[in-house]
Design a protein around this motif. Structure first.
Motif, PDB file in Angstrom:
ATOM      1  N   GLN A  65      32.013  17.037  45.188  1.00  0.00           N
ATOM      2  CA  GLN A  65      32.185  16.120  44.071  1.00  0.00           C
ATOM      3  C   GLN A  65      33.585  15.502  44.075  1.00  0.00           C
ATOM      4  OE1 GLN A  65      32.446  17.782  40.018  1.00  0.00           O
ATOM      5  NE2 GLN A  65      30.802  16.349  39.489  1.00  0.00           N
ATOM      6  N   THR A  68      34.392  13.501  47.638  1.00  0.00           N
ATOM      7  CA  THR A  68      33.671  12.238  47.832  1.00  0.00           C
ATOM      8  C   THR A  68      34.032  11.220  46.766  1.00  0.00           C
ATOM      9  OG1 THR A  68      31.701  13.039  46.682  1.00  0.00           O
ATOM     10  CG2 THR A  68      31.734  13.244  49.092  1.00  0.00           C
ATOM     11  N   PHE A  69      34.307  11.663  45.548  1.00  0.00           N
ATOM     12  CA  PHE A  69      34.709  10.713  44.510  1.00  0.00           C
ATOM     13  C   PHE A  69      36.019  10.042  44.901  1.00  0.00           C
ATOM     14  CE2 PHE A  69      37.179   9.648  40.703  1.00  0.00           C
ATOM     15  CZ  PHE A  69      36.350   8.683  40.161  1.00  0.00           C
ATOM     16  N   THR A  70      36.992  10.834  45.313  1.00  0.00           N
ATOM     17  CA  THR A  70      38.297  10.278  45.692  1.00  0.00           C
ATOM     18  C   THR A  70      38.169   9.344  46.884  1.00  0.00           C
ATOM     19  OG1 THR A  70      39.387  12.253  44.843  1.00  0.00           O
ATOM     20  CG2 THR A  70      40.653  10.892  46.371  1.00  0.00           C
ATOM     21  N   SER A  97      29.413   9.854  44.880  1.00  0.00           N
ATOM     22  CA  SER A  97      29.698  11.284  44.781  1.00  0.00           C
ATOM     23  C   SER A  97      28.481  12.064  44.296  1.00  0.00           C
ATOM     24  CB  SER A  97      30.880  11.502  43.828  1.00  0.00           C
ATOM     25  OG  SER A  97      31.208  12.856  43.728  1.00  0.00           O
ATOM     26  N   VAL A 101      26.869  15.246  46.171  1.00  0.00           N
ATOM     27  CA  VAL A 101      26.744  16.550  45.503  1.00  0.00           C
ATOM     28  C   VAL A 101      25.313  17.066  45.613  1.00  0.00           C
ATOM     29  CG1 VAL A 101      26.795  17.697  43.251  1.00  0.00           C
ATOM     30  CG2 VAL A 101      28.699  16.259  43.952  1.00  0.00           C
ATOM     31  N   THR A 163      27.405  14.233  37.577  1.00  0.00           N
ATOM     32  CA  THR A 163      28.559  13.865  38.395  1.00  0.00           C
ATOM     33  C   THR A 163      29.074  12.490  38.010  1.00  0.00           C
ATOM     34  OG1 THR A 163      27.841  15.253  40.232  1.00  0.00           O
ATOM     35  CG2 THR A 163      29.335  13.454  40.768  1.00  0.00           C
ATOM     36  N   MET A 167      32.816  12.281  36.479  1.00  0.00           N
ATOM     37  CA  MET A 167      33.849  11.606  37.257  1.00  0.00           C
ATOM     38  C   MET A 167      34.300  10.305  36.592  1.00  0.00           C
ATOM     39  SD  MET A 167      34.623  13.449  40.007  1.00  0.00           S
ATOM     40  CE  MET A 167      34.882  14.591  38.680  1.00  0.00           C
TER      41      MET A 167
END
Length: 187
Positions: A65, A68-70, A97, A101, A163, A167
């Motif tokens: 999470q 991949t978000f960043t 993300s 996940v 997610t 996020m």
């Protein structure tokens, strides 16, 4: 606590009438009865059954999470579709993300469920699996690699929105905190 809830949730969700029962049936009367029955039968250790599948699940899910978000947010920002601090940038990154996940956590959900729901012998050891690795190996041997992805749709429907919202709100709050700190520094 999440392990206790997961164990009881799995027992109750798998429970059904004998005519259509699949797998081991625990026959609890409800949530409190499940906790009491497990504790009476297996003690405090019994409430921890399946933790060796739940802990890696949470670790892998959190890592996927955040990473991949960043990465997705950097990619979306560099593509210049939106400005880097636009909420749509965070929304698209969070959606990417959410997919990551669900893909990374589903095998761990399958393993946790199998470990939680297996019958135990007179020594309170699992009759089907001896632990995380044994469960993963047996699933892959008997059902193939895709056996680890059973229930991917429901996992996605549950985890992706969580997610995305987590996020997105985290990023918006982080931006507000940064603005607040900048305005405090100027005063």
């Amino acid at each position: 606590v999440a392990t206790f809830k997961g164990l009881v949730k799995t027992h109750l969700q798998a429970q059904t009438v004998e005519a259509i029962a699949v797998g081991h049936q625990h026959n609890h009367l409800g949530v409190s009865d499940a906790f009491a029955t497990i504790y009476r039968r297996d003690g405090l250790i019994g409430l921890w059954r399946g933790v060796n599948g739940a802990v890696p699940r949470v670790m892998v899910g959190s890592a996927a999470q955040l990473a991949t978000f960043t990465s997705a947010k950097d990619w979306v920002s560099h593509s210049q579709w939106f400005s880097p601090n636009n909420w749509l940038t965070a929304l698209i990154a969070a959606a990417i993300s959410g997919v990551a996940v669900a893909i990374t956590m589903t095998p761990f959900d399958v393993i946790s469920t199998r470990l939680y729901n297996q019958p135990v012998d007179e020594f309170r050891r699992g009759r089907l699996y001896h632990g995380f690795s044994d469960c993963m190996l047996k699933v892959c041997q008997t059902e193939g690699l895709l056996g680890l992805y059973k229930g991917m749709g429901p996992v996605f429907v549950r985890l992706a929105p969580h997610t995305v919202l987590s996020m997105l709100f985290w990023d918006l709050m982080r931006q507000q905190a940064a603005k607040h700190n900048q305005s405090q520094g100027r005063s």
